[in-house]
Design a protein around this motif. Structure first.
Motif: not given
Ligand SMILES: *[C@@H]1O[C@H](CO)[C@@H](O)[C@H](O)[C@H]1NC(C)=O
Ligand SMILES: *[C@@H]1O[C@H](CO)[C@@H](O)[C@H](O)[C@H]1NC(C)=O
Ligand SMILES: *[C@@H]1O[C@H](CO)[C@@H](O)[C@H](O)[C@H]1NC(C)=O
Ligand SMILES: *[C@@H]1O[C@H](CO)[C@@H](O)[C@H](O)[C@H]1NC(C)=O
Length: 417
Positions: A268-285
């Motif tokens: 993720d090069l999208g910046g922000g506070s990690g929310t993209f990674a968090a939602i992906m983590a909930e989908r096991n990514v």
């Protein structure tokens, strides 16, 4: 490069030899300096009774000045030789370590270390070299300041200096031999509860920042991709990628479906506070979020959520092997400015780390101008990606002006040569 087998030889003996060698060189240097100065002295005393001599021996001015310039050239070239000798001893070419006010620790860090057993047969190298960004050369005073600290003591509270260097292209930074300030991380939650729990201001590092708590950050628009992004409870942050506000907002589940099940790791090069990674983590990514601490403790915050922050500027080649990621997300941060080639270098690096048939998600890329949009579109088309989604939308911003955003999901082709 493979690993290098290192056997420690007789360290003391080598150290002695090194000091003997360097004092010999010091003597040599002293000698050269004295002789060149004597030379110069001779030249000037020789030319001072000029008018008299000129008259007597019919020597003309041009002859004398020719000799003086010859001597000056000689002095100049021996000074250059001296500097070269010092560079050779330190074994470092691109940063001029013979300059005054260079921190001693910097010299030590950059010194080459010959392998005690000679050439390593697997890697073919003969010495260990320290890695530091070549652009550090432009900011060598700041770098020296960064490397001025007490060895084995606490590091100065200076990460804003470090980040300043990184932003000037001094990346990677040299390593240091001091203890970075340790913040007690109390009250951390276990994963995955940690993804959405408020963190205490106390577990974040606020040094060098304007804001000193999360409440202050949430009242600010930090950048296009972080408006109130530290507030995980209220606002939009916990709905991003799950509920769309505009046609430019794609939902994570829709994008994952486009990857037909093969999306397991992302970048993720999208910046922000990690929310993209968090939602992906909930989908096991598993997603790695690249971030610097621009005006906010992004890295700390992302880590506290139990996610992976990568502290790296976008100017740095990504530290991953080719074809490893199933998905890369980028946002307005992609607009690196400068000449179009700068964006090309970045896009080719993104393409490199994305696997064939992997997805490139351009998420709400802000097109400053029509020209910018055209440049990016042409570039993407040159890569031959399949356009799975492509939406250009407008948004009226706070001051009533209309802004153009591009969102797209693109699939990397299988290129056969
Ligand atoms: C100075 O000497 C050089 C050669 O010795 C000669 O070519 C030149 O004309 C002289 N100049 C003058 C001003 O006498
Ligand atoms: C989390 O912190 C924000 C302010 O930073 C606050 O508004 C919110 O109520 C907090 N949420 C919880 C669940 O404590
Ligand atoms: C994630 O993995 C866990 C454990 O393997 C599983 O129970 C869960 O259903 C998975 N979640 C999703 C959204 O696939
Ligand atoms: C709105 O857009 C204009 C022009 O693009 C810009 O100058 C202005 O700062 C923006 N306002 C806000 C609040 O973002």
């Amino acid at each position: 490069m493979g690993s290098v087998s290192l056997k420690i030889g007789d360290g003391t003996a080598r150290f002695r030899r090194a000091t003997l060698w360097s004092s010999a060189v010091n003597l040599l240097m002293l000698f050269s300096v004295i002789t060149t100065n004597l030379f110069a002295l001779y030249a000037f005393t020789y030319s001072s009774p000029k008018p008299h001599l000129l008259h007597d021996s019919h020597k003309n001015i041009s002859l004398i000045s020719e000799q003086v310039s010859l001597i000056l050239r000689e002095i100049d070239s021996s000074q250059k030789r001296l500097a070269q000798m010092e560079k050779d001893i330190l074994g470092f070419e691109s940063i001029d370590l013979s300059r005054p006010n260079i921190a001693h620790e910097l010299k030590i860090f950059l010194q080459n270390h010959p392998l005690p057993l000679g050439k390593d047969s697997r890697s073919g190298i003969t010495e260990m070299v320290a890695s530091v960004g070549h652009s550090c050369e432009k900011s060598v005073d700041l770098l020296s300041e960064y490397m001025s600290y007490k060895v084995n003591g606490p590091c100065p509270d200076d990460w804003s200096l470090a980040q300043k260097l990184i932003l000037r292209g001094c990346e990677p930074l040299p390593r240091r031999r001091c203890f970075a300030k340790a913040i007690p991380k109390v009250g951390l939650y276990s994963f995955p509860i940690s993804l959405w729990k408020n963190v205490s201001d106390k577990v974040l590092s606020w040094s060098g920042l304007g804001c000193k708590n999360l409440e202050c950050l949430n009242g600010k628009k930090l950048n296009k991709d972080c408006v109130g992004c530290f507030d995980l409870a209220n606002g939009y942050e916990n709905q991003r990628y799950v509920k769309a506000r505009r046609k430019n907002d794609f939902l994570i589940d829709d994008v994952l479906a486009l990857g037909s099940g093969g999306i397991r790791i992302g970048f993720d090069l999208g910046g922000g506070s990690g929310t993209f990674a968090a939602i992906m983590a909930e989908r096991n990514v598993t997603v790695v979020t690249v971030t610097l601490n621009m005006d906010a403790p992004f890295s700390d915050f992302i880590a506290t959520r139990g996610l992976f922050p990568l502290y790296l500027s976008l100017d740095h080649r990504f530290p991953f092997y080719d074809n490893v990621f199933d998905l890369v997300r980028a946002s307005s941060g992609l607009d690196v400015g400068g000449r179009p080639e700068k964006l090309e270098f970045l896009m080719f690096d993104i393409d490199r780390i994305l696997r064939a048939s992997g997805l490139f998600w351009l998420d709400n890329y802000y097109c400053v101008s029509d020209e910018k949009k055209r440049v990016l579109t042409r570039l993407i088309e040159r890569f031959g990606y399949k356009k799975l989604k492509w939406v250009v939308g407008e948004k009226v911003n706070g001051s009533g002006k209309s802004e153009v955003y591009l969102s797209a999901v693109l699939q990397k082709p299988v290129r056969v040569r």
